[in-house]
Design a protein around this motif. Structure first.
Motif, short mmCIF file in Angstrom:
data_model
loop_
_atom_site.label_atom_id
_atom_site.label_comp_id
_atom_site.label_asym_id
_atom_site.label_seq_id
_atom_site.Cartn_x
_atom_site.Cartn_y
_atom_site.Cartn_z
N MET A 226 -6.70 7.43 4.73
CA MET A 226 -7.35 6.86 3.56
C MET A 226 -8.58 7.68 3.22
O MET A 226 -9.46 7.86 4.07
N ASP B 226 -11.15 -1.47 -1.59
CA ASP B 226 -10.17 -1.23 -0.53
C ASP B 226 -10.41 -2.10 0.69
O ASP B 226 -9.59 -2.11 1.62
N LEU C 204 -12.55 6.26 -0.25
CA LEU C 204 -12.48 4.80 -0.16
C LEU C 204 -13.46 4.12 -1.10
O LEU C 204 -14.57 4.63 -1.35
N VAL D 172 0.83 -1.20 0.00
CA VAL D 172 0.00 0.00 0.00
C VAL D 172 0.87 1.26 0.00
O VAL D 172 0.70 2.12 -0.85
N VAL E 158 -3.69 3.00 -4.82
CA VAL E 158 -4.06 3.95 -3.77
C VAL E 158 -3.48 5.34 -3.99
O VAL E 158 -3.77 6.27 -3.22
#
Length: 119
Positions: A83, A90, A86, A48, A64
């Motif tokens: 984050m 995810d 979303l 990530v 991402v």
């Protein structure tokens, strides 16, 4: 030894935001590069984001980029993953990991925290 404990996971609607935290203990936090990984059901572990000891070098996984932000607070021995935007894809267990700056392999892992994004 380095102990890592993640927190901040939960259930969020698509388009929402979450901030994950990873608290480290056991060794000098400044000596370690930190990373976030995730594993979705039936899929392999996916990179990530990562951040070096000073925060000057950051990498993101393609899926991402532009939505997630990694950061660290060395006095607090904590790394974060903000984050945003979303998506249901995810949804995964998110793991924090640490490695010495001189080593390529992450050899310390947290227990993981579940993130579920509902559509």
């Amino acid at each position: 030894q380095v102990q890592l404990v993640e927190s901040g996971g939960g259930v969020v609607q698509a388009g929402g935001s979450l901030r994950l935290s990873c608290a480290a203990s056991g060794r000098t936090f400044n000596n370690y590069a930190m990373g976030w990984f995730r594993r979705a059901p039936g899929k392999e572990r996916e990179f990530v984001a990562s951040i070096n000891w000073s925060g000057s070098t950051i990498y993101y996984g393609n899926s991402v980029k532009g939505r997630f932000t990694i950061s660290r607070d060395n006095p607090k021995n904590t790394v974060y993953l903000q984050m945003s935007s979303l998506k249901p894809e995810d949804t995964a267990v998110y793991y924090c990991a640490a490695r010495m700056e001189s080593v390529l392999t992450y050899n310390y892992w947290g227990q993981g925290t579940q993130v579920t994004v509902s559509s």
